[in-house]
Design an enzyme around this catalytic site. Structure first.
Site, PDB file in Angstrom:
ATOM      1  N   HIS A  37       1.338   3.692  -5.476  1.00  0.00           N
ATOM      2  CA  HIS A  37       0.636   4.569  -4.895  1.00  0.00           C
ATOM      3  C   HIS A  37       2.234   5.562  -3.653  1.00  0.00           C
ATOM      4  CE1 HIS A  37      -3.630   2.753  -5.484  1.00  0.00           C
ATOM      5  NE2 HIS A  37      -3.084   1.560  -4.742  1.00  0.00           N
TER       6      HIS A  37
HETATM    7  O1  RIB Z   1      -5.241   2.612  -1.220  1.00  0.00           O
HETATM    8  C1  RIB Z   1      -3.334   2.908  -1.163  1.00  0.00           C
HETATM    9  C2  RIB Z   1      -3.021   2.855   0.420  1.00  0.00           C
HETATM   10  O2  RIB Z   1      -3.212   1.938   1.267  1.00  0.00           O
HETATM   11  C3  RIB Z   1      -1.751   2.777   0.189  1.00  0.00           C
HETATM   12  O3  RIB Z   1      -0.788   3.151   0.784  1.00  0.00           O
HETATM   13  C4  RIB Z   1      -1.143   1.029   0.625  1.00  0.00           C
HETATM   14  O4  RIB Z   1       0.175   0.583   0.838  1.00  0.00           O
HETATM   15  C5  RIB Z   1      -2.076   1.277   1.366  1.00  0.00           C
HETATM   16  O5  RIB Z   1      -1.542   1.626   2.672  1.00  0.00           O
END
Ligand code: RIB
Ligand code: CA
Length: 317
Positions: free
Chosen positions: A241
């Site tokens: 992500h």
């Molecule tokens: O939902 C994904 C996010 O939440 C990303 O930033 C992961 O590292 C967690 O922080």
């Protein structure tokens, strides 16, 4: 050059995002601030130092920030996704950084970096938005020194930690609402709807591992994370992500933004932490009397292959 400050909760995908910033010649990495999230603050801070050490960045100041949300207790972390140490229990593979944390807190470091910056700075929050909300509340004058805020967070069509909420927003909805609804700083939101579509497969990870020692180490850090996403997706796929959000900060143009008014649910019902994007269109919103408040550039699409190719080229460099 793009001056960056990264606010982060490493976190496996955070590690990839920090690595991308360190591997990008366009980036002037001014500082890294840490926040609770995937694991506790002490661990996210230690992990941030170690990833920077992997890239030889003893020069980048690191400061720890909030270890809890703005308003309500929130003991939930994501150890089942990132491992107990936040890096698939492999953080010991990374070097320790000789230079420890700066002698200040995250909000003070961000404020001083912004005040000193010759040009406006891009802030890249890739964890809960607590530090950013505190910065904007305590140092309103720095708003003019922020070029834009590029956030990984939110889910427009189904969450990951609840049916409606994505982890970063869910971890501190009040902070997220401050930043996404009440502020006016130019903001790009990269939601999990898009980051999921940018998932990488085993072949991509194998190529990264074969690219050299740092690529191999990054892949080593993904073991717990890959297991989680293969189960969550029901296929060979790993969702990095934060690296997708960092792509927008480092190399704008691969993600396609749509300008949308947002709301963040801060109640305590089943939709707490939900990001609500009003996608009805201006005319419909006006007809319904919505004041068409502040709009955020939400990354709703991308050249997916180009994003994956860019990430591999940079992380494998
Ligand atoms: O939902 C994904 C996010 O939440 C990303 O930033 C992961 O590292 C967690 O922080
Ligand atoms: Ca994160």
């Amino acid at each position: 050059m793009t001056a960056l400050i990264i606010d982060t909760d490493p976190g496996v995908d955070d590690a990839f995002a920090i690595a991308l910033a360190c591997s990008s010649p366009e980036v002037d990495l001014l500082g890294v601030t840490t926040v609770f999230g995937n694991v506790g603050l002490a661990m996210t801070t230690r992990n941030a130092l170690r990833v920077l050490a992997l890239y030889g960045r003893e020069d980048v100041p690191v400061a720890a920030g909030a270890d809890r949300p703005l308003v309500y207790p929130h003991p939930h972390r994501a150890r089942h996704v990132h491992g107990d140490d936040g890096l698939s229990d492999r953080s010991n593979l990374l070097p320790e950084r000789r230079t420890g944390v700066a002698g200040t807190d995250a909000v003070s470091l961000m404020a001083s970096l912004l005040e000193q910056a010759a040009e406006p700075v891009t802030i890249v929050p890739i964890g809960p938005l607590t530090n950013i909300a505190l910065l904007l509340a305590a140092h309103p004058a720095v708003r003019t020194k922020i070029a834009r805020i590029v956030i990984m967070g939110g889910a427009l069509d189904g969450g990951n930690v609840t049916a409606t909420a994505e982890f970063n927003i869910w971890s501190d909805p009040e902070a997220a609402r401050r930043v996404l609804v009440e502020e006016e700083v130019p903001t790009v939101l990269v939601p999990m709807d898009l980051t999921h579509r940018c998932a990488v497969d085993a072949e991509w990870l194998d190529k990264l591992a074969a690219s050299g020692p740092r690529g191999r180490l990054l892949v080593e850090l993904t073991s717990t994370y890959r297991e989680h996403y293969s189960r969550a997706l029901g296929r060979d796929g790993t969702v990095i992500h934060d690296a997708v959000a960092m792509t927008e900060a480092v190399h704008p143009g691969l993600l396609t933004p749509t300008s949308l008014p947002l709301e963040v649910e801060c109640g305590h019902g089943p939709s707490r932490g939900m990001v609500i994007a009003d996608r009805r269109g201006t005319a419909a919103r006006e007809r319904s009397g919505s004041d068409g408040g502040r709009e955020v550039a939400v990354a709703t699409d991308a050249d997916l292959d180009a994003v994956r190719a860019f990430l591999l080229a940079r992380l494998g460099s």
